[in-house]
Design a protein around this motif. Structure first.
Motif, PDB file in Angstrom:
ATOM      1  N   HIS A  17      74.856   3.198  40.438  1.00  0.00           N
ATOM      2  CA  HIS A  17      74.861   3.635  41.836  1.00  0.00           C
ATOM      3  C   HIS A  17      73.547   3.347  42.531  1.00  0.00           C
ATOM      4  O   HIS A  17      72.794   4.246  42.843  1.00  0.00           O
ATOM      5  CB  HIS A  17      75.178   5.121  41.907  1.00  0.00           C
ATOM      6  N   VAL A  18      73.263   2.091  42.788  1.00  0.00           N
ATOM      7  CA  VAL A  18      72.073   1.776  43.577  1.00  0.00           C
ATOM      8  C   VAL A  18      72.431   1.953  45.048  1.00  0.00           C
ATOM      9  O   VAL A  18      73.590   2.111  45.404  1.00  0.00           O
ATOM     10  CB  VAL A  18      71.581   0.334  43.321  1.00  0.00           C
ATOM     11  N   PHE A  19      71.412   1.956  45.905  1.00  0.00           N
ATOM     12  CA  PHE A  19      71.670   2.002  47.343  1.00  0.00           C
ATOM     13  C   PHE A  19      71.792   0.555  47.814  1.00  0.00           C
ATOM     14  O   PHE A  19      70.788  -0.154  47.916  1.00  0.00           O
ATOM     15  CB  PHE A  19      70.544   2.746  48.071  1.00  0.00           C
ATOM     16  N   PRO A  20      73.006   0.096  48.097  1.00  0.00           N
ATOM     17  CA  PRO A  20      73.235  -1.344  48.243  1.00  0.00           C
ATOM     18  C   PRO A  20      72.524  -1.985  49.426  1.00  0.00           C
ATOM     19  O   PRO A  20      72.123  -3.136  49.341  1.00  0.00           O
ATOM     20  CB  PRO A  20      74.755  -1.449  48.400  1.00  0.00           C
ATOM     21  N   ARG A  21      72.380  -1.243  50.529  1.00  0.00           N
ATOM     22  CA  ARG A  21      71.750  -1.858  51.701  1.00  0.00           C
ATOM     23  C   ARG A  21      70.302  -1.419  51.871  1.00  0.00           C
ATOM     24  O   ARG A  21      69.773  -1.372  52.955  1.00  0.00           O
ATOM     25  CB  ARG A  21      72.593  -1.572  52.954  1.00  0.00           C
ATOM     26  N   MET A  22      69.685  -1.113  50.739  1.00  0.00           N
ATOM     27  CA  MET A  22      68.244  -0.903  50.740  1.00  0.00           C
ATOM     28  C   MET A  22      67.659  -1.945  49.794  1.00  0.00           C
ATOM     29  O   MET A  22      68.343  -2.398  48.878  1.00  0.00           O
ATOM     30  CB  MET A  22      67.910   0.502  50.231  1.00  0.00           C
ATOM     31  N   GLU A  73      62.755  -0.289  48.181  1.00  0.00           N
ATOM     32  CA  GLU A  73      63.150   0.994  48.783  1.00  0.00           C
ATOM     33  C   GLU A  73      63.925   1.856  47.788  1.00  0.00           C
ATOM     34  O   GLU A  73      63.767   3.079  47.752  1.00  0.00           O
ATOM     35  CB  GLU A  73      64.027   0.752  50.015  1.00  0.00           C
ATOM     36  N   GLU A 127      61.425   3.410  45.649  1.00  0.00           N
ATOM     37  CA  GLU A 127      60.744   4.484  46.379  1.00  0.00           C
ATOM     38  C   GLU A 127      61.612   5.748  46.415  1.00  0.00           C
ATOM     39  O   GLU A 127      61.116   6.862  46.298  1.00  0.00           O
ATOM     40  CB  GLU A 127      60.452   4.045  47.819  1.00  0.00           C
ATOM     41  N   MET A 128      62.920   5.544  46.580  1.00  0.00           N
ATOM     42  CA  MET A 128      63.830   6.704  46.586  1.00  0.00           C
ATOM     43  C   MET A 128      63.785   7.424  45.240  1.00  0.00           C
ATOM     44  O   MET A 128      63.984   8.628  45.165  1.00  0.00           O
ATOM     45  CB  MET A 128      65.267   6.267  46.886  1.00  0.00           C
ATOM     46  N   GLY A 129      63.543   6.668  44.183  1.00  0.00           N
ATOM     47  CA  GLY A 129      63.467   7.289  42.861  1.00  0.00           C
ATOM     48  C   GLY A 129      62.341   8.303  42.790  1.00  0.00           C
ATOM     49  O   GLY A 129      62.408   9.282  42.049  1.00  0.00           O
ATOM     50  N   PHE A 157      61.503  10.186  45.230  1.00  0.00           N
ATOM     51  CA  PHE A 157      61.689  11.065  46.394  1.00  0.00           C
ATOM     52  C   PHE A 157      61.145  12.467  46.156  1.00  0.00           C
ATOM     53  O   PHE A 157      60.647  13.116  47.059  1.00  0.00           O
ATOM     54  CB  PHE A 157      63.173  11.148  46.769  1.00  0.00           C
ATOM     55  N   ARG A 215      64.781   3.107  38.858  1.00  0.00           N
ATOM     56  CA  ARG A 215      64.692   4.112  39.916  1.00  0.00           C
ATOM     57  C   ARG A 215      64.563   5.504  39.309  1.00  0.00           C
ATOM     58  O   ARG A 215      63.770   6.330  39.770  1.00  0.00           O
ATOM     59  CB  ARG A 215      65.954   4.029  40.787  1.00  0.00           C
TER      60      ARG A 215
END
Lengths: 243, 292
Positions: A92-97, A101, A104-106, A108, A151
């Motif tokens: 489950h990566v953030f596909p449009r980041m 990024e 970086e979310m990792g 958070f 992440r």
């Protein structure tokens, strides 16, 4: 070898989806620094077990402790603050980041990104460094899995929950990913891995538990389980009768 | 030809305002999978607030924006906490249609009581001034409205792409489960996200009040346009909302000048139907999730 200090203890948890009991009293422990594998067929309750540990599901009965502290009932977004990081099945990566990024979310849960952590993750996964500015959705399956694990590492986990890291990946990539998980483990991160790919998981794991329809039916060290006839028949695809 | 180009200029300037309203709507959808039928009513509420600040205190509608956006941000957060959060997540999308429609009616009722149902307009001293550039007329208010919308959209872009909180919003839109596991508190993101959507409505409302006369029932017309724009652009995509607003306003302005203004209203829906026939998810929509 002395027993490692206990990090996670799951005691008699029952999880229900409506009337269905997905887990019927599961108990096991994970020691600090160990790699523990949860094995079993589809629907045995492996993923449910991990989701319950990471707070996405609540057990109806039973308890979960982390370093002796009761954690069932703590909401998922707070558990990462204790150092429990869950990489769910299906990358489950953030596909449009971008890859950057995503990493970086990792981090958070920290106010700012630790550049030493970022460097360490990029050393572990040189492919991610090459693709640092690319949108995560454009990565290959293996790269996305690496990103998902990378992440998680950005959150400085003490316990890493990996759900089917090998799913849908070519054997070569799977071997690579398991090698990296071993490396991560040597840096002191405890790993609880769910796998259908029992052979891979057991070569890596110190210990393993086998789940069947919501119950633990077998446990042992990685080596014991690899040698167990029932495991060989059920998960390693060997024909016992023929041998 | 002159009329056509004039029409296109008008269409582009108008598009900015619609883009601003629609960006809030699509943001709310992206974060919560809630189709906010009260977005139009929130725009009109913003217009009334600007109207009131102008008539009572002489505050210019553009300068009133910092005040109205904060007010509507609070309204948005309250709507989310009071009416949407209690809904069960399994059927939140469906029920939210009813709930936000009820919110629209509630706002309409409140506005009718306070400001009656007769048409209002904000008549600043510059309301009718315009420039003529190469023979084309550019209304000053529309130009300002356009620039302001660009500015507000730029702020929204920076917030979403350059801040930690913005990243958390985008992460929640793209994969709520992973975002939660990384420590993002989805309830908080939802509340602030709804507040932001309402704040964009307030900014657009100030401008809307300058451009058009409005009354408490104007939101029905607005919401049908906004829905067309966000669906055209792809639900959940802020960039798509901007493009959707451009496509729809420019084409209806062209139809108005080339054929007849009578047909321009319908152009909205004809363009929408044509695009959906070719691309059922809208221009920038993704199959399952938003695209910011």
């Amino acid at each position: 070898m002395s027993e490692p200090r206990e990090l996670l203890r799951v005691t008699d948890i029952e999880v229900r989806y409506g009337a269905i009991r997905a887990l019927k009293g599961v108990s096991f422990t994970v020691g600090e620094g160990e790699v523990v594998a949860l094995l079993g067929a589809n629907g045995a309750g492996k993923t449910t077990t991990q989701k319950t540990i990471s707070g996405m599901l609540r057990p109806a009965v039973g308890s979960i402790t982390f370093e002796g502290r009761r954690i069932d009932g703590i909401p998922a977004h707070e558990l990462i603050g204790l150092g429990i990081c869950h990489v769910p099945e299906g990358r489950h990566v953030f596909p449009r980041m971008t890859v950057h990024e995503n990493l970086e979310m990792g981090a958070f849960r920290f106010k700012r990104v630790d550049s030493a952590d970022l460097e360490r993750v990029l050393e572990l996964f040189p492919r991610l460094r090459e693709r640092i500015k690319q949108q995560a959705g454009t990565l290959s399956g293996g790269e996305q899995q690496m990103l998902a694990i990378g992440r998680a590492l950005m959150g400085k986990p003490r316990l890493l929950l990996l759900d089917e890291p090998s799913m849908g990946l070519a054997p070569l990539i799977v071997a690579q990913i398991f090698e990296i998980v071993r490396e991560i483990n040597t840096t002191g991160v405890t790993v609880l891995v769910v796998e259908q790919n029992a052979a891979q998981a057991l070569t890596l794991a110190d210990r393993g538990y086998v789940l069947e329809t919501g119950e633990i039916v077998l446990e042992g060290t990685g080596r014991e389980l690899l040698a167990d006839d029932r495991i060989r028949a059920a998960y390693l695809g060997e024909e016992i009768a023929a041998s | 030809m002159h009329a056509l180009i004039q029409g296109i200029i008008l269409g582009i300037l108008t598009a900015g305002v619609y883009a601003l309203m629609a960006s809030g709507q699509t943001l709310i959808f992206g974060i919560m999978k809630v189709v906010n039928l009260a977005q139009g009513a929130m725009v009109i509420l913003g217009a009334y607030l600007a109207f009131q600040l102008f008539t009572s205190f002489g505050i210019d509608p553009f300068l009133a924006i910092p005040i109205t956006t904060v007010a509507l941000f609070v309204v948005g957060v309250l709507v989310q906490l009071l009416f949407l959060r209690p809904l069960r997540s399994d059927d939140r999308s469906e029920l939210s249609l009813l709930v936000t429609f009820a919110v629209a009616l509630l706002l309409e009722g409140i506005m009718s009581v306070i400001w009656s149902t007769s048409d209002r307009s904000i008549n600043t001293h510059y309301a009718n001034s315009s420039w003529t550039v190469f023979g084309y007329q550019i209304t000053l208010v529309r130009l300002w409205a356009f620039l302001l919308s660009l500015f507000a959209l730029g702020l929204l872009y920076l917030l979403l792409n350059r801040t930690r909180f913005g990243r958390a919003i985008r992460a929640s839109v793209q994969n709520p489960e992973s975002a939660t596991l990384l420590g993002v508190q989805s309830e908080r993101v939802s509340a602030i996200g709804f507040g932001l959507g309402a704040a964009t409505a307030a900014a657009a409302g100030s401008v809307y009040g300058l451009l058009y006369p409005f009354n408490s029932g104007s939101h029905y017309d607005l919401i049908s346009r906004l829905l067309s724009i966000v669906i055209l652009g792809g639900l959940g995509s802020v960039g798509g909302a901007v493009i959707g607003a451009l496509v729809i306003s420019v084409s209806s302005a062209i139809v108005a000048s080339a054929i007849s203004p009578i047909w321009s209203e319908m152009t909205f829906f004809i363009v929408l139907l044509l695009v959906l026939l070719v691309r059922p998810r809208g221009l920038f929509g993704t199959a399952a999730r938003g695209a910011i």
